[in-house]
Motif scaffolding. Structure first.
Motif, PDB file in Angstrom:
ATOM      1  N   SER A  30       0.791  -1.228   0.000  1.00  0.00           N
ATOM      2  CA  SER A  30       0.000   0.000   0.000  1.00  0.00           C
ATOM      3  C   SER A  30       0.828   1.286   0.000  1.00  0.00           C
ATOM      4  O   SER A  30       0.273   2.374  -0.162  1.00  0.00           O
ATOM      5  CB  SER A  30      -0.921   0.022   1.227  1.00  0.00           C
ATOM      6  N   VAL A  31       2.138   1.181   0.185  1.00  0.00           N
ATOM      7  CA  VAL A  31       2.960   2.387   0.365  1.00  0.00           C
ATOM      8  C   VAL A  31       3.096   3.152  -0.944  1.00  0.00           C
ATOM      9  O   VAL A  31       3.436   2.592  -1.989  1.00  0.00           O
ATOM     10  CB  VAL A  31       4.346   2.029   0.928  1.00  0.00           C
ATOM     11  N   ARG A  32       2.850   4.472  -0.860  1.00  0.00           N
ATOM     12  CA  ARG A  32       2.978   5.363  -2.009  1.00  0.00           C
ATOM     13  C   ARG A  32       4.142   6.326  -1.752  1.00  0.00           C
ATOM     14  O   ARG A  32       4.303   6.839  -0.661  1.00  0.00           O
ATOM     15  CB  ARG A  32       1.712   6.188  -2.215  1.00  0.00           C
ATOM     16  N   ARG A  33       4.918   6.579  -2.802  1.00  0.00           N
ATOM     17  CA  ARG A  33       5.950   7.598  -2.755  1.00  0.00           C
ATOM     18  C   ARG A  33       5.813   8.422  -4.019  1.00  0.00           C
ATOM     19  O   ARG A  33       5.193   7.985  -4.991  1.00  0.00           O
ATOM     20  CB  ARG A  33       7.333   6.934  -2.660  1.00  0.00           C
ATOM     21  N   ARG A  34       6.419   9.578  -4.048  1.00  0.00           N
ATOM     22  CA  ARG A  34       6.310  10.459  -5.209  1.00  0.00           C
ATOM     23  C   ARG A  34       7.691  10.958  -5.609  1.00  0.00           C
ATOM     24  O   ARG A  34       8.616  11.030  -4.813  1.00  0.00           O
ATOM     25  CB  ARG A  34       5.418  11.656  -4.886  1.00  0.00           C
ATOM     26  N   SER A  35       7.815  11.332  -6.883  1.00  0.00           N
ATOM     27  CA  SER A  35       9.040  11.970  -7.364  1.00  0.00           C
ATOM     28  C   SER A  35       8.717  12.769  -8.614  1.00  0.00           C
ATOM     29  O   SER A  35       7.769  12.452  -9.343  1.00  0.00           O
ATOM     30  CB  SER A  35      10.121  10.932  -7.668  1.00  0.00           C
ATOM     31  N   HIS A  36       9.529  13.786  -8.853  1.00  0.00           N
ATOM     32  CA  HIS A  36       9.355  14.582 -10.064  1.00  0.00           C
ATOM     33  C   HIS A  36       9.717  13.727 -11.280  1.00  0.00           C
ATOM     34  O   HIS A  36      10.691  12.957 -11.247  1.00  0.00           O
ATOM     35  CB  HIS A  36      10.249  15.824 -10.008  1.00  0.00           C
ATOM     36  N   PRO A  37       8.960  13.830 -12.368  1.00  0.00           N
ATOM     37  CA  PRO A  37       9.205  12.953 -13.526  1.00  0.00           C
ATOM     38  C   PRO A  37      10.558  13.162 -14.198  1.00  0.00           C
ATOM     39  O   PRO A  37      11.000  12.297 -14.963  1.00  0.00           O
ATOM     40  CB  PRO A  37       8.048  13.284 -14.478  1.00  0.00           C
ATOM     41  N   ASP A  38      11.222  14.280 -13.935  1.00  0.00           N
ATOM     42  CA  ASP A  38      12.544  14.516 -14.521  1.00  0.00           C
ATOM     43  C   ASP A  38      13.679  13.897 -13.714  1.00  0.00           C
ATOM     44  O   ASP A  38      14.811  13.808 -14.207  1.00  0.00           O
ATOM     45  CB  ASP A  38      12.820  16.022 -14.632  1.00  0.00           C
TER      46      ASP A  38
END
Length: 220
Positions: free
Chosen positions: A198-206
């Motif tokens: 269930s863990v979500r992380r995010r990052s900039h697409p560049d």
């Protein structure tokens, strides 16, 4: 499985409930039948498709990492062309990207598809004992490992947790984070609590990060 360069697993239709710890929000999503790669894209496959220099012998089966979301999208289109399939992604004039839902080529999985496939019918935080299924900080020696070195889930998908994070197609939270994209699965440097379905992380697409890779999907 298909006859091309990627071993694909057919994932049955189903329903998954996504959740976000930051906002304390959850939402159900129905998932149609689709195909997902049994393994993350390897360095060998990535460089063969993109025309890069061959990897050293000890890294051919490592999951490719330090690739941006845009790199992953470009790879999907290049692999589609190499296999005489219709590319899924089309570049918009303003620098954005559109998805052709009718195309038969390769693409990144949607976040809901990824979690549904990862769980493989299970309801707990993981589809098996973590040391048996994932490379993470306690057992990885803080480095990447060959794909397929741990046990798969019930649907035959390897490295869904640990080793490298997977880029997904979705934006994380457009109203707050703009174009940041979702990462799933945890990586070789992560603590056990990050390696959960269930863990979500995010990052900039560049951005290209040394514990982030991807796997490809196809619609059916």
């Amino acid at each position: 499985m298909n006859g091309g360069a990627v071993e694909l697993v057919s994932v049955p239709a189903g329903r998954v409930t996504l959740s976000d710890r930051r906002t304390q929000r959850s939402w159900p999503v129905r998932v149609a039948t689709f195909q997902l790669a049994a393994f993350p894209v390897t360095e060998e496959l990535y460089r063969r498709v993109t025309g890069g220099a061959p990897p050293t012998a000890g890294h051919r089966r490592h999951p490719v990492a330090s690739v941006s979301w845009w790199d992953a999208v470009r790879f999907c289109n290049a692999l589609s062309v190499a296999e005489d399939l219709t590319p899924v992604y089309r570049y918009a004039a303003a620098g954005g990207i559109d998805l052709d839902a009718t195309a038969d080529g390769y693409r990144l999985p949607a976040e809901a598809e990824w979690e549904h496939a990862c769980r493989a019918g299970t309801t707990g935080p993981r589809y098996g004992p973590l040391d048996d299924i994932a490379w993470y900080r306690d057992n990885s020696a803080e480095r990447c490992h060959d794909v397929g070195g741990k046990q798969p889930n019930a649907w035959g998908l390897y490295d869904m947790l640990g080793n490298v994070w997977d880029w997904c197609w979705d934006r994380y939270d457009p109203e707050v984070y703009g174009d940041y994209r979702v990462l799933r699965g945890g990586g070789w440097f992560d603590e056990h609590w990050s390696c959960r379905a269930s863990v979500r992380r995010r990052s900039h697409p560049d951005l290209a990060i040394d514990d982030v890779g991807f796997r490809v999907a196809r619609s059916m």
